[in-house]
Design a protein around this motif. Structure first.
Motif, PDB file in Angstrom:
ATOM      1  N   LEU A  59      -6.021   5.248  25.312  1.00 29.26           N
ATOM      2  CA  LEU A  59      -5.510   6.596  25.497  1.00 29.26           C
ATOM      3  C   LEU A  59      -6.663   7.542  25.752  1.00 29.26           C
ATOM      4  O   LEU A  59      -7.843   7.197  25.554  1.00 29.26           O
ATOM      5  N   TYR A  60      -6.336   8.749  26.193  1.00 29.55           N
ATOM      6  CA  TYR A  60      -7.358   9.770  26.425  1.00 29.55           C
ATOM      7  C   TYR A  60      -6.979  11.041  25.683  1.00 29.55           C
ATOM      8  O   TYR A  60      -5.837  11.520  25.783  1.00 29.55           O
ATOM      9  N   LEU A  61      -7.945  11.539  24.930  1.00 29.18           N
ATOM     10  CA  LEU A  61      -7.784  12.762  24.150  1.00 29.18           C
ATOM     11  C   LEU A  61      -8.555  13.879  24.831  1.00 29.18           C
ATOM     12  O   LEU A  61      -9.742  13.736  25.116  1.00 29.18           O
ATOM     13  N   LYS A  62      -7.874  14.981  25.114  1.00 31.61           N
ATOM     14  CA  LYS A  62      -8.537  16.137  25.682  1.00 31.61           C
ATOM     15  C   LYS A  62      -8.361  17.310  24.721  1.00 31.61           C
ATOM     16  O   LYS A  62      -7.232  17.683  24.392  1.00 31.61           O
ATOM     17  N   ARG A  63      -9.503  17.863  24.290  1.00 30.07           N
ATOM     18  CA  ARG A  63      -9.475  18.977  23.350  1.00 30.07           C
ATOM     19  C   ARG A  63      -9.951  20.252  24.044  1.00 30.07           C
ATOM     20  O   ARG A  63     -10.985  20.250  24.708  1.00 30.07           O
ATOM     21  N   TYR A  64      -9.191  21.305  23.871  1.00 33.31           N
ATOM     22  CA  TYR A  64      -9.520  22.606  24.452  1.00 33.31           C
ATOM     23  C   TYR A  64      -9.879  23.569  23.327  1.00 33.31           C
ATOM     24  O   TYR A  64      -9.042  23.872  22.467  1.00 33.31           O
ATOM     25  N   GLY A  65     -11.116  24.061  23.346  1.00 36.65           N
ATOM     26  CA  GLY A  65     -11.507  25.060  22.364  1.00 36.65           C
ATOM     27  C   GLY A  65     -10.898  26.419  22.682  1.00 36.65           C
ATOM     28  O   GLY A  65     -10.232  26.608  23.698  1.00 36.65           O
ATOM     29  N   ARG A  66     -11.149  27.369  21.819  1.00 37.74           N
ATOM     30  CA  ARG A  66     -10.615  28.715  22.030  1.00 37.74           C
ATOM     31  C   ARG A  66     -11.230  29.334  23.280  1.00 37.74           C
ATOM     32  O   ARG A  66     -12.434  29.371  23.431  1.00 37.74           O
ATOM     33  N   GLN A  67     -10.390  29.861  24.152  1.00 40.12           N
ATOM     34  CA  GLN A  67     -10.845  30.398  25.431  1.00 40.12           C
ATOM     35  C   GLN A  67     -10.812  31.919  25.492  1.00 40.12           C
ATOM     36  O   GLN A  67     -11.390  32.511  26.378  1.00 40.12           O
ATOM     37  N   GLY A  68     -10.082  32.528  24.617  1.00 37.26           N
ATOM     38  CA  GLY A  68      -9.969  33.981  24.670  1.00 37.26           C
ATOM     39  C   GLY A  68      -8.666  34.433  25.305  1.00 37.26           C
ATOM     40  O   GLY A  68      -7.944  33.659  25.946  1.00 37.26           O
ATOM     41  N   VAL A  69      -8.395  35.699  25.135  1.00 37.21           N
ATOM     42  CA  VAL A  69      -7.121  36.255  25.557  1.00 37.21           C
ATOM     43  C   VAL A  69      -6.981  36.256  27.076  1.00 37.21           C
ATOM     44  O   VAL A  69      -5.905  36.005  27.621  1.00 37.21           O
ATOM     45  N   SER A  70      -8.063  36.523  27.812  1.00 39.14           N
ATOM     46  CA  SER A  70      -7.963  36.603  29.274  1.00 39.14           C
ATOM     47  C   SER A  70      -7.511  35.273  29.875  1.00 39.14           C
ATOM     48  O   SER A  70      -6.685  35.237  30.799  1.00 39.14           O
ATOM     49  N   ALA A  71      -8.037  34.161  29.356  1.00 40.57           N
ATOM     50  CA  ALA A  71      -7.616  32.852  29.855  1.00 40.57           C
ATOM     51  C   ALA A  71      -6.149  32.596  29.536  1.00 40.57           C
ATOM     52  O   ALA A  71      -5.413  32.030  30.349  1.00 40.57           O
ATOM     53  N   ALA A  72      -5.712  33.022  28.355  1.00 43.77           N
ATOM     54  CA  ALA A  72      -4.307  32.859  27.983  1.00 43.77           C
ATOM     55  C   ALA A  72      -3.408  33.665  28.905  1.00 43.77           C
ATOM     56  O   ALA A  72      -2.332  33.214  29.311  1.00 43.77           O
ATOM     57  N   LEU A  73      -3.834  34.874  29.256  1.00 48.89           N
ATOM     58  CA  LEU A  73      -3.038  35.713  30.157  1.00 48.89           C
ATOM     59  C   LEU A  73      -2.959  35.101  31.551  1.00 48.89           C
ATOM     60  O   LEU A  73      -1.908  35.168  32.208  1.00 48.89           O
ATOM     61  N   ARG A  74      -4.060  34.486  32.013  1.00 46.21           N
ATOM     62  CA  ARG A  74      -4.022  33.819  33.320  1.00 46.21           C
ATOM     63  C   ARG A  74      -3.034  32.667  33.305  1.00 46.21           C
ATOM     64  O   ARG A  74      -2.292  32.466  34.270  1.00 46.21           O
ATOM     65  N   ARG A  75      -3.000  31.874  32.244  1.00 44.72           N
ATOM     66  CA  ARG A  75      -2.043  30.766  32.159  1.00 44.72           C
ATOM     67  C   ARG A  75      -0.614  31.303  32.119  1.00 44.72           C
ATOM     68  O   ARG A  75       0.297  30.733  32.712  1.00 44.72           O
ATOM     69  N   SER A 121      -6.221  23.756  21.326  1.00 42.15           N
ATOM     70  CA  SER A 121      -5.101  22.869  21.642  1.00 42.15           C
ATOM     71  C   SER A 121      -5.645  21.501  22.021  1.00 42.15           C
ATOM     72  O   SER A 121      -6.823  21.356  22.352  1.00 42.15           O
ATOM     73  N   PHE A 122      -4.778  20.499  21.962  1.00 44.51           N
ATOM     74  CA  PHE A 122      -5.185  19.157  22.378  1.00 44.51           C
ATOM     75  C   PHE A 122      -3.999  18.440  22.991  1.00 44.51           C
ATOM     76  O   PHE A 122      -2.826  18.751  22.717  1.00 44.51           O
ATOM     77  N   VAL A 123      -4.298  17.473  23.847  1.00 41.78           N
ATOM     78  CA  VAL A 123      -3.280  16.622  24.451  1.00 41.78           C
ATOM     79  C   VAL A 123      -3.814  15.196  24.495  1.00 41.78           C
ATOM     80  O   VAL A 123      -5.024  14.986  24.683  1.00 41.78           O
ATOM     81  N   ILE A 124      -2.950  14.232  24.274  1.00 50.25           N
ATOM     82  CA  ILE A 124      -3.291  12.810  24.404  1.00 50.25           C
ATOM     83  C   ILE A 124      -2.393  12.218  25.472  1.00 50.25           C
ATOM     84  O   ILE A 124      -1.174  12.458  25.487  1.00 50.25           O
ATOM     85  N   VAL A 125      -2.996  11.450  26.373  1.00 56.68           N
ATOM     86  CA  VAL A 125      -2.250  10.835  27.473  1.00 56.68           C
ATOM     87  C   VAL A 125      -2.607   9.354  27.552  1.00 56.68           C
ATOM     88  O   VAL A 125      -3.622   8.909  27.026  1.00 56.68           O
TER      89      VAL A 125
END
Length: 274
Positions: A59-75, A121-125
């Protein structure tokens, strides 16, 4: 935690490793980290979790650290929902598969609860079989006749067409993100790295052209010279010569723009070493 449509044994292995929560995922120090330039706040890890029968779930684990509010608004603007980076990737895998594109399976994802959106956040695939065209396609071209290459080219075109007809674009459609599994005759193709996939609200043609230009730019020159026209014809599904020329011109201009950009970057890199 959100779980995907995978066997219970896979989910049990994830829980046993403590990878069923954000805190557990970020505390995890096992596996093999896969570093490459530009990952920034992301961390990618290859996992081999025991399957209870002497083997392992890869499996593959991808971890995303805190990006800030601007990145959240773009998503939020991109996806129309307040998703974390991992949740967006998790959902993109589902959407690509629903569009008829072969890809990995989403296993689990989770995210911090944060009203401002600056969340971990994190995701495993799952893994996909085969190897990236970037690494294996020169050998494939050398070892197969023209009919086999033409058939594979048609399958590649149909994969991209399925994604685009469903309204989505990949945004990183390079040969590194298309895997070829030769063990499944006549050769199966898989699309990976769907983190940036989205459905553009405006200027869809521009995004479709960009995807195709990335693919053309990253494929071997021998394939491009001999098989690109066939891929474009299959992608366009019986379009006339005038329309094919229009698309080819747009894609060609984008490829040239990418070459100029990379040349500038190369010059800046050399100047920095001087």
């Amino acid at each position: 935690m959100i779980a995907g449509d995978v066997p219970e044994g896979v989910l049990a292995a994830v829980r046993l490793a403590g990878l069923d929560s954000v805190d557990g995922a970020f505390a995890y120090e096992g596996g093999e980290d896969l570093d490459k330039p530009g990952l920034g706040h992301r961390r990618r890890t290859r996992l081999e979790l025991p399957d209870g029968q002497g083997g392992a779930h890869v499996l593959y684990l991808k971890r995303y650290g805190r990006q800030g509010v601007s990145a959240a608004l773009r998503r939020w603007w991109t996806h129309g929902r307040r998703w974390s980076a991992a949740r967006a990737e998790f959902e993109n895998i589902r959407l690509a598969r629903q569009a008829g594109v072969a890809t990995m399976r989403e296993v689990v994802c989770d995210e911090d609860r944060c009203p401002l959106g600056a969340m971990r956040s994190f995701v495993i695939v799952t893994s996909v079989p085969g190897d990236a065209l970037e690494r294996c396609f020169d050998a494939y071209l050398a070892g197969h006749d023209a009919d086999a290459v033409a058939a594979l080219t048609a399958r590649l075109a149909r994969m991209v067409r399925s994604l685009h007809r469903a309204g989505y674009v990949h945004r990183d459609l390079y040969a590194a993100h298309v895997f070829l599994d030769e063990s499944a005759a006549p050769g199966e193709l898989y699309l990976i790295d769907l983190a940036r996939m989205f459905s553009p609200r405006v200027r869809k043609l521009r995004w479709f052209v960009k995807d195709l230009a990335q693919l053309k730019y990253s494929m071997p020159a021998a394939w491009t010279a001999g098989y690109w026209p066939a891929l474009l014809a299959e992608y366009l599904g019986g379009a006339g010569d005038r329309r094919r020329r229009m698309w080819d011109d747009m894609i060609g201009r984008k490829v040239e723009s990418m070459r100029r950009r990379d040349a500038r970057r190369g010059r800046r890199s050399e100047e920095g070493k001087a």
